[in-house]
Scaffold this active site. Structure first.
Site, mmCIF file in Angstrom:
data_model
loop_
_atom_site.group_PDB
_atom_site.id
_atom_site.type_symbol
_atom_site.label_atom_id
_atom_site.label_comp_id
_atom_site.label_asym_id
_atom_site.label_seq_id
_atom_site.Cartn_x
_atom_site.Cartn_y
_atom_site.Cartn_z
ATOM 1 N N CYS A 334 0.781 -1.245 0.000
ATOM 2 C CA CYS A 334 0.000 0.000 0.000
ATOM 3 C C CYS A 334 0.816 1.299 0.000
ATOM 4 O O CYS A 334 0.504 2.202 -0.793
ATOM 5 C CB CYS A 334 -1.033 -0.016 1.127
ATOM 6 S SG CYS A 334 -0.557 -0.870 2.623
ATOM 7 N N ARG A 363 7.121 -11.166 5.452
ATOM 8 C CA ARG A 363 6.722 -10.916 6.837
ATOM 9 C C ARG A 363 7.467 -11.878 7.752
ATOM 10 O O ARG A 363 7.565 -13.074 7.464
ATOM 11 C CB ARG A 363 5.205 -11.066 7.004
ATOM 12 C CG ARG A 363 4.441 -10.023 6.196
ATOM 13 C CD ARG A 363 2.949 -10.097 6.380
ATOM 14 N NE ARG A 363 2.275 -9.152 5.490
ATOM 15 C CZ ARG A 363 0.967 -9.046 5.354
ATOM 16 N NH1 ARG A 363 0.170 -9.834 6.071
ATOM 17 N NH2 ARG A 363 0.443 -8.171 4.524
ATOM 18 N N GLN A 381 0.395 -11.409 -3.117
ATOM 19 C CA GLN A 381 -1.052 -11.266 -2.997
ATOM 20 C C GLN A 381 -1.632 -10.724 -4.296
ATOM 21 O O GLN A 381 -0.947 -10.019 -5.039
ATOM 22 C CB GLN A 381 -1.396 -10.300 -1.857
ATOM 23 C CG GLN A 381 -0.962 -10.784 -0.494
ATOM 24 C CD GLN A 381 -1.239 -9.765 0.594
ATOM 25 O OE1 GLN A 381 -0.937 -8.594 0.434
ATOM 26 N NE2 GLN A 381 -1.814 -10.211 1.692
ATOM 27 N N ASP A 383 -3.152 -8.223 -4.853
ATOM 28 C CA ASP A 383 -3.376 -7.005 -4.082
ATOM 29 C C ASP A 383 -3.777 -5.848 -4.990
ATOM 30 O O ASP A 383 -3.293 -5.744 -6.121
ATOM 31 C CB ASP A 383 -2.064 -6.665 -3.352
ATOM 32 C CG ASP A 383 -2.250 -5.650 -2.254
ATOM 33 O OD1 ASP A 383 -3.394 -5.461 -1.822
ATOM 34 O OD2 ASP A 383 -1.250 -5.053 -1.836
ATOM 35 N N HIS A 385 -5.333 -1.465 -4.721
ATOM 36 C CA HIS A 385 -5.811 -0.321 -3.938
ATOM 37 C C HIS A 385 -6.629 0.579 -4.841
ATOM 38 O O HIS A 385 -6.206 0.911 -5.947
ATOM 39 C CB HIS A 385 -4.633 0.432 -3.327
ATOM 40 C CG HIS A 385 -3.865 -0.403 -2.356
ATOM 41 N ND1 HIS A 385 -2.790 -1.182 -2.738
ATOM 42 C CD2 HIS A 385 -4.055 -0.627 -1.026
ATOM 43 C CE1 HIS A 385 -2.338 -1.835 -1.681
ATOM 44 N NE2 HIS A 385 -3.087 -1.519 -0.629
ATOM 45 N N LYS A 465 -12.369 -3.409 8.262
ATOM 46 C CA LYS A 465 -12.277 -4.288 7.087
ATOM 47 C C LYS A 465 -13.389 -5.323 7.066
ATOM 48 O O LYS A 465 -13.979 -5.664 8.097
ATOM 49 C CB LYS A 465 -10.927 -4.990 7.045
ATOM 50 C CG LYS A 465 -10.665 -5.969 8.191
ATOM 51 C CD LYS A 465 -9.295 -6.626 8.060
ATOM 52 C CE LYS A 465 -9.013 -7.551 9.238
ATOM 53 N NZ LYS A 465 -7.703 -8.221 9.131
ATOM 54 N N HIS A 511 -8.253 -0.832 0.393
ATOM 55 C CA HIS A 511 -7.303 -1.938 0.240
ATOM 56 C C HIS A 511 -8.144 -3.186 -0.029
ATOM 57 O O HIS A 511 -9.077 -3.472 0.733
ATOM 58 C CB HIS A 511 -6.498 -2.161 1.519
ATOM 59 C CG HIS A 511 -5.794 -0.945 2.034
ATOM 60 N ND1 HIS A 511 -4.421 -0.862 2.135
ATOM 61 C CD2 HIS A 511 -6.268 0.243 2.499
ATOM 62 C CE1 HIS A 511 -4.080 0.312 2.641
ATOM 63 N NE2 HIS A 511 -5.189 0.997 2.880
#
Length: 633
Positions: A334, A363, A381, A383, A385, A465, A511
């Site tokens: 992000c 991570r 991911q 992912d 945004h 979320k 997100h």
């Protein structure tokens, strides 16, 4: 007198200090016999505790879902009692909570537990249940409690009491000769816990700190009925057959090794699945109006400090030093996407801007928590945004939920549960900002027509979320997709757009991910299908095999034509017998086998066998190609 309201709104009067036992006995003798705990104004309490004011109550029995946690906590205490009876001063008891599907208890021991010890412990637990020992609650003086446990050579319990704030009560539970510190509540007696099984032994550090002593943890499961226990054990047996690590080895999909803990080595066939999923998602999001970007993996600490990750997420980040600077591997994409958004001036006409990335993130998960593909240290991911205005939150959420449901359906998941996670204790942003974000997300999920359950305090540190949980073939739930409403990061990283009136405004940042980690989602798919992937996803879609070597040239031509049409095909023209070849490719879960013999060479055809079926179908190579391509997502 106090007024007690029952679940059906009936009101009864009782003497001040009446207990749950008294109320249950007044209602019926059978309820008094079956009662485990009482819910008083929404809080579970022991049946023996006095009620000193008007209250709404529920008497709970083993039939109530809320009692499962109580029964499991009872089982943990029974396990600890059994351990003290069998091993006496050779073990110290530490902590033993209820957990999802069961319980555990951690013990300090002079020697590790053995499988034989587990058998003996379970046998003794059944004896304690049969004794039906009364479970009683007492409030002790702090100093007396510490002295008692130190005298009993239970130093861990004494340490726990010393760490409890001085303004909190020290509550003690007794059953038989066993004494434990506990908040409760508990059932009236050990006889209420009948359906349990000890499962495994593991190591665990005291208080979760690797600097402390390693303890022995015994896991167990407990249920309200025998059928629930049997169903759970059967599910575990089925889950073991489906274990993605086992199936992954058998199908040569991936492996892990100590030199790269938590980071998979993808083999050819596993990487084929990975690329197929990635390309599928890429096609879906392009049609949905997303752009795709690529951002760095390693970034300066200053960006993570500005975003808030260094303060809120530092313990999960890998950091290194270079050129006298501290750098960190990105744990998420992000902040990088905000940097792209900030390049050039953005107008309200540019919004919503949907920015996607298959970005590699790292991570620092604890080594003890790593679990195949399900919990890794390096991940990608699906992912994205979405930078949008406040007015666009609802429409973007609705569109995202539709896309998510289409994707899940294509993978065969049709049961999706939604959880709404609100503000956590550790968070960025003011309460006013959180009020605005939570309100916006609630309105959006209602507009999307989705039912949800509340998951209090589990939001991201920058916003509330939605979590999307998939139900698999054996009834397990997996959290995959997520949508988060973020007013914080655009403010912290100074993202702006020019509004219709010419003034600068902050965009809202949504997100979102559908599959979540591709690694984890592939692990879920492996277990869902037990390696028998649908045709469009299978790493090898068709195997071309020969009956005799006279057909080798034709078989090679068929295989070449399949590959040229983008079909994942394997050729076997070895001298092995055809039945061996069929068994071999069937064991590898190849969906289609194209058999070629003399007759097929003469007719320009193949004989098609489908995995799991004894039927055979003769068709042209052209028809085979069309059949496979029609099933491609």
């Amino acid at each position: 007198m106090i007024n007690i309201e029952l679940p059906d709104k009936t009101k009864m009067q009782f003497e001040l200090g009446t207990t749950g036992f008294d109320i249950a006995s007044k209602i019926s003798s059978s309820l008094a016999k079956e009662a485990l705990v009482i819910e008083v104004d929404g809080q579970l309490k022991d049946l023996s505790l006095p009620i000193n004011s008007d209250a709404s109550i529920r008497i709970l029995t083993a039939k109530d879902q809320e009692c499962l946690e109580v029964l499991r906590h009872d089982a943990a205490h029974i396990l600890a009692e059994a351990a003290k009876e069998l091993f006496q001063d050779d073990v110290q008891v530490t902590i033993g909570p209820a957990i999802e599907n069961g319980f555990y208890y951690d013990f300090a021991t002079s020697k590790p537990f053995t499988p034989e010890d587990i058998v003996a412990l379970e046998k003794r637990m059944h004896e304690i249940v049969k004794r039906n020992e009364k479970i009683t609650r007492e409030v002790w003086n702090r100093d007396e409690a510490i002295k008692f446990f130190r005298d009993q050579k239970e130093s861990y319990k004494a340490e726990i009491i010393e760490s409890i704030p001085v303004d909190q009560q020290i509550t003690i539970y007794k059953q038989g000769n066993f004494v434990d510190i506990c908040r409760g509540p508990h059932s009236p007696s050990t006889g209420k816990v009948k359906h349990f099984k000890l499962m495994k032994i593991a190591g665990a550090y005291w208080r979760g700190d690797s600097k402390n002593q390693m303890l022995q943890r015994i896991y167990g499961t407990a249920w309200a009925t025998a059928s629930q226990l049997d169903n759970y054990l059967n599910m575990l047996e089925e889950a073991e057959k489906r274990d993605h690590r086992k199936v992954g080895r058998e199908l040569d999909l991936f492996h892990f090794q100590d030199e790269a803990q938590g980071m998979p080595f993808w083999h050819d066939k596993g990487w084929s699945i990975y690329r197929t999923i990635e390309q599928y998602i890429r096609t879906k999001i392009r049609k949905a109006g997303y752009i795709e970007v690529k951002t760095p993996v390693l970034l300066d600490k200053s960006l993570w400090e500005a975003s808030g990750h260094w303060e809120k997420f530092r313990e999960n980040m890998f950091a290194l030093e270079a050129d006298e600077k501290i750098l960190a591997l990105k744990p998420m994409n992000c902040p990088c996407h905000v940097q792209i958004f900030k390049q050039g001036t953005k107008s309200y006409r540019d919004l919503p801007l949907r920015m996607a990335e298959f970005g590699m993130c790292h991570r620092n998960e604890a080594s003890g928590g790593l679990h195949g593909l399900m919990r890794v240290r390096s991940m990608v991911q699906d992912d994205a945004h979405i930078f949008c205005t406040n007015d666009q939150i609802i429409s973007e959420t609705v569109n995202f939920c539709k896309l998510l449901q289409e994707v899940y359906s294509d993978f065969g998941f049709n049961v999706v549960n939604v959880k709404f996670s609100d503000r956590p204790a550790l968070r960025a942003g003011t309460d006013e900002v959180w009020d605005q974000a939570e309100s916006a997300l609630q309105k959006a999920v209602v507009a999307a027509g989705l039912e949800y359950t509340l998951n209090p305090g589990d939001g991201a540190f920058y916003g509330p979320k939605l979590e999307f949980h998939l139900r698999d073939a054996i009834g397990r739930d997996w959290q995959c997709g997520t949508l988060q409403v973020d007013f914080v990061l655009p403010e912290r990283l100074d993202a702006v757009y020019i509004a219709a009136g010419g003034e600068k405004k902050r965009p809202v940042m949504l997100h979102r991910a559908i599959l979540g980690s591709l690694e984890r989602f592939i692990g879920i798919l492996i277990e869902e299908y037990v390696g028998k992937f649908p045709l469009w996803l299978a790493p090898t879609q068709v195997a071309v095999i020969t009956i005799t070597n006279d057909s080798d040239e034709y078989a090679a031509q068929v295989n070449k034509l399949l590959v040229e049409n983008g079909i994942r095909s394997e050729l076997d023209i070895s001298a092995e017998k055809v039945n061996y070849k069929v068994r071999n490719f069937s064991s590898k879960k190849v969906p289609l086998i194209a058999v070629v013999g003399k007759q097929e060479v003469l007719d320009g055809t193949i004989t098609l066998r489908t995995l799991g079926s004894s039927e055979q179908k003769v068709m042209s190579v052209k028809d085979l190609i069309q059949f496979i391509l029609l099933d491609t997502r």
